[in-house]
Design a protein around this motif. Structure first.
Motif, mmCIF file in Angstrom:
data_model
loop_
_atom_site.group_PDB
_atom_site.id
_atom_site.type_symbol
_atom_site.label_atom_id
_atom_site.label_comp_id
_atom_site.label_asym_id
_atom_site.label_seq_id
_atom_site.Cartn_x
_atom_site.Cartn_y
_atom_site.Cartn_z
ATOM 1 N N PRO A 139 0.811 -1.228 0.000
ATOM 2 C CA PRO A 139 0.000 0.000 0.000
ATOM 3 C C PRO A 139 0.839 1.271 0.000
ATOM 4 O O PRO A 139 0.611 2.172 -0.817
ATOM 5 C CB PRO A 139 -0.828 -0.132 1.285
ATOM 6 C CG PRO A 139 -0.923 -1.601 1.513
ATOM 7 C CD PRO A 139 0.407 -2.150 1.071
ATOM 8 N N ALA A 140 1.812 1.356 0.897
ATOM 9 C CA ALA A 140 2.651 2.554 0.954
ATOM 10 C C ALA A 140 3.527 2.672 -0.301
ATOM 11 O O ALA A 140 3.764 3.775 -0.802
ATOM 12 C CB ALA A 140 3.531 2.528 2.206
ATOM 13 N N THR A 141 3.990 1.527 -0.815
ATOM 14 C CA THR A 141 4.812 1.541 -2.027
ATOM 15 C C THR A 141 4.047 2.154 -3.191
ATOM 16 O O THR A 141 4.536 3.058 -3.877
ATOM 17 C CB THR A 141 5.249 0.105 -2.398
ATOM 18 O OG1 THR A 141 6.130 -0.386 -1.389
ATOM 19 C CG2 THR A 141 5.957 0.093 -3.744
ATOM 20 N N ILE A 166 -5.354 12.068 -10.626
ATOM 21 C CA ILE A 166 -5.450 12.723 -9.320
ATOM 22 C C ILE A 166 -6.471 12.005 -8.437
ATOM 23 O O ILE A 166 -6.245 11.796 -7.247
ATOM 24 C CB ILE A 166 -5.810 14.216 -9.501
ATOM 25 C CG1 ILE A 166 -4.625 14.948 -10.158
ATOM 26 C CG2 ILE A 166 -6.150 14.862 -8.166
ATOM 27 C CD1 ILE A 166 -4.920 16.368 -10.570
ATOM 28 N N VAL A 167 -7.603 11.627 -9.043
ATOM 29 C CA VAL A 167 -8.601 10.863 -8.292
ATOM 30 C C VAL A 167 -8.004 9.533 -7.823
ATOM 31 O O VAL A 167 -8.217 9.101 -6.683
ATOM 32 C CB VAL A 167 -9.861 10.613 -9.155
ATOM 33 C CG1 VAL A 167 -10.790 9.605 -8.481
ATOM 34 C CG2 VAL A 167 -10.593 11.912 -9.412
ATOM 35 N N GLY A 168 -7.240 8.888 -8.697
ATOM 36 C CA GLY A 168 -6.573 7.638 -8.332
ATOM 37 C C GLY A 168 -5.594 7.833 -7.184
ATOM 38 O O GLY A 168 -5.496 6.994 -6.282
ATOM 39 N N LEU A 169 -4.854 8.959 -7.200
ATOM 40 C CA LEU A 169 -3.912 9.251 -6.124
ATOM 41 C C LEU A 169 -4.646 9.436 -4.802
ATOM 42 O O LEU A 169 -4.245 8.887 -3.774
ATOM 43 C CB LEU A 169 -3.108 10.509 -6.458
ATOM 44 C CG LEU A 169 -2.195 11.031 -5.334
ATOM 45 C CD1 LEU A 169 -1.133 10.001 -4.981
ATOM 46 C CD2 LEU A 169 -1.548 12.348 -5.747
ATOM 47 N N VAL A 170 -5.734 10.211 -4.833
ATOM 48 C CA VAL A 170 -6.513 10.440 -3.601
ATOM 49 C C VAL A 170 -7.041 9.115 -3.047
ATOM 50 O O VAL A 170 -6.982 8.860 -1.843
ATOM 51 C CB VAL A 170 -7.668 11.422 -3.877
ATOM 52 C CG1 VAL A 170 -8.598 11.507 -2.667
ATOM 53 C CG2 VAL A 170 -7.123 12.806 -4.222
ATOM 54 N N THR A 210 -5.761 6.128 -3.549
ATOM 55 C CA THR A 210 -4.621 5.350 -3.055
ATOM 56 C C THR A 210 -4.198 5.822 -1.674
ATOM 57 O O THR A 210 -3.923 5.016 -0.779
ATOM 58 C CB THR A 210 -3.431 5.469 -4.033
ATOM 59 O OG1 THR A 210 -3.844 5.022 -5.327
ATOM 60 C CG2 THR A 210 -2.256 4.631 -3.565
ATOM 61 N N ILE A 211 -4.132 7.137 -1.492
ATOM 62 C CA ILE A 211 -3.760 7.695 -0.189
ATOM 63 C C ILE A 211 -4.795 7.301 0.868
ATOM 64 O O ILE A 211 -4.447 6.918 1.998
ATOM 65 C CB ILE A 211 -3.624 9.224 -0.266
ATOM 66 C CG1 ILE A 211 -2.407 9.598 -1.124
ATOM 67 C CG2 ILE A 211 -3.493 9.836 1.127
ATOM 68 C CD1 ILE A 211 -2.275 11.086 -1.398
ATOM 69 N N ALA A 212 -6.083 7.385 0.501
ATOM 70 C CA ALA A 212 -7.145 7.039 1.451
ATOM 71 C C ALA A 212 -7.048 5.580 1.881
ATOM 72 O O ALA A 212 -7.162 5.259 3.071
ATOM 73 C CB ALA A 212 -8.516 7.316 0.825
ATOM 74 N N ILE A 269 -3.981 5.120 4.196
ATOM 75 C CA ILE A 269 -4.249 5.626 5.549
ATOM 76 C C ILE A 269 -5.151 4.662 6.314
ATOM 77 O O ILE A 269 -4.919 4.369 7.491
ATOM 78 C CB ILE A 269 -4.882 7.031 5.483
ATOM 79 C CG1 ILE A 269 -3.853 8.043 4.965
ATOM 80 C CG2 ILE A 269 -5.416 7.453 6.850
ATOM 81 C CD1 ILE A 269 -4.437 9.414 4.692
ATOM 82 N N TYR A 270 -6.176 4.157 5.653
ATOM 83 C CA TYR A 270 -7.110 3.228 6.301
ATOM 84 C C TYR A 270 -6.397 1.945 6.736
ATOM 85 O O TYR A 270 -6.548 1.494 7.877
ATOM 86 C CB TYR A 270 -8.249 2.899 5.329
ATOM 87 C CG TYR A 270 -9.231 1.885 5.871
ATOM 88 C CD1 TYR A 270 -10.088 2.206 6.913
ATOM 89 C CD2 TYR A 270 -9.290 0.600 5.336
ATOM 90 C CE1 TYR A 270 -10.998 1.280 7.410
ATOM 91 C CE2 TYR A 270 -10.186 -0.337 5.828
ATOM 92 C CZ TYR A 270 -11.033 0.006 6.866
ATOM 93 O OH TYR A 270 -11.912 -0.918 7.363
ATOM 94 N N VAL A 271 -5.594 1.379 5.826
ATOM 95 C CA VAL A 271 -4.863 0.149 6.145
ATOM 96 C C VAL A 271 -3.865 0.396 7.270
ATOM 97 O O VAL A 271 -3.700 -0.436 8.175
ATOM 98 C CB VAL A 271 -4.146 -0.385 4.881
ATOM 99 C CG1 VAL A 271 -3.182 -1.513 5.242
ATOM 100 C CG2 VAL A 271 -5.162 -0.873 3.859
ATOM 101 N N THR A 272 -3.217 1.560 7.237
ATOM 102 C CA THR A 272 -2.250 1.903 8.283
ATOM 103 C C THR A 272 -2.929 1.993 9.644
ATOM 104 O O THR A 272 -2.393 1.519 10.648
ATOM 105 C CB THR A 272 -1.567 3.239 7.955
ATOM 106 O OG1 THR A 272 -0.850 3.102 6.720
ATOM 107 C CG2 THR A 272 -0.595 3.646 9.057
#
Length: 200
Positions: free
Chosen positions: A138-140, A173-177, A179-181, A184-187
């Motif tokens: 996920p972070a990668t 950009i939507v894909g990036l948002v 991915t970040i979401a 964060i959730y998994v973290t």
């Protein structure tokens, strides 16, 4: 670091192998992989960047694990001596090695480079350790995605006009948002699970 990225980019088909080698060496040498991960995204794009970074980070982590287990036990032991967090990890690994490695890979609160060596001192098996590296994905993907966007933005100012229409940029950009979401959730889930195991 920019010189290394330019060198890799100019190697053509050999660039992927060169990137893997650099990532493995950096992991063993305690060099933070975040810059390399971003660079991987800028050079290779999201898909291949994620693949190269994941393979490089996994192989580097395995190399550090083996070094910690067979060649640097005393040195690593002194570095973590008295550290309650690592002592708790050691105790937890004795009960569920794969789960602990996976959770610490999903959580950013543990130092990746040192943790590779520390796990070499525990009883976790190499197979479980290697498979649990999937927790880095996920972070990668998130960092590679950011690096890819940064690379595309940098190329806008070059002589070559951007190939992506506005719609494709919007989708990126939507894909990036997204991915970040997800990251964060998994973290948060990983941190909650770690807290329940009393690894603090």
């Amino acid at each position: 670091m920019l010189e290394i990225f330019h060198w890799i980019e100019n190697l053509g088909y050999w660039g992927g192998l060169a990137f893997l080698f650099v990532y493995i060496v950096a992991t063993i040498a305690f060099i933070p992989g975040s810059v390399l991960t971003l660079g991987g995204g800028a050079i290779f794009g999201v898909l291949w960047g994620s693949i190269y970074v994941f393979i490089g980070a996994t192989l580097g982590a395995i190399a550090a694990f083996l070094i910690g287990r067979y060649f640097a036990r005393d040195w690593i032991g002194k570095k973590i001596e008295g550290n309650q967090k690592f002592m708790a990890i050691d105790q937890a690994v004795a009960q569920s090695g794969f789960k602990i490695v996976l959770l610490t890979r999903l959580s950013p609160i543990f130092p990746f480079s040192l943790l590779n060596y520390v796990f070499g001192l525990t009883n976790v098996g190499l197979k479980d350790y290697a498979i649990a590296s999937i927790g880095m994905l996920p972070a990668t993907v998130m960092y590679v995605y950011i690096g890819s966007l940064a690379g595309d933005l940098a190329r806008i100012g070059s002589d070559t006009p951007p190939l992506d229409p506005p719609l494709q940029w919007t989708m990126r950009i939507v894909g990036l948002v997204a991915t970040i979401a997800v990251t964060i959730y998994v973290t948060r889930l990983a941190n909650k699970a770690i807290a329940e195991l009393n690894i603090k």
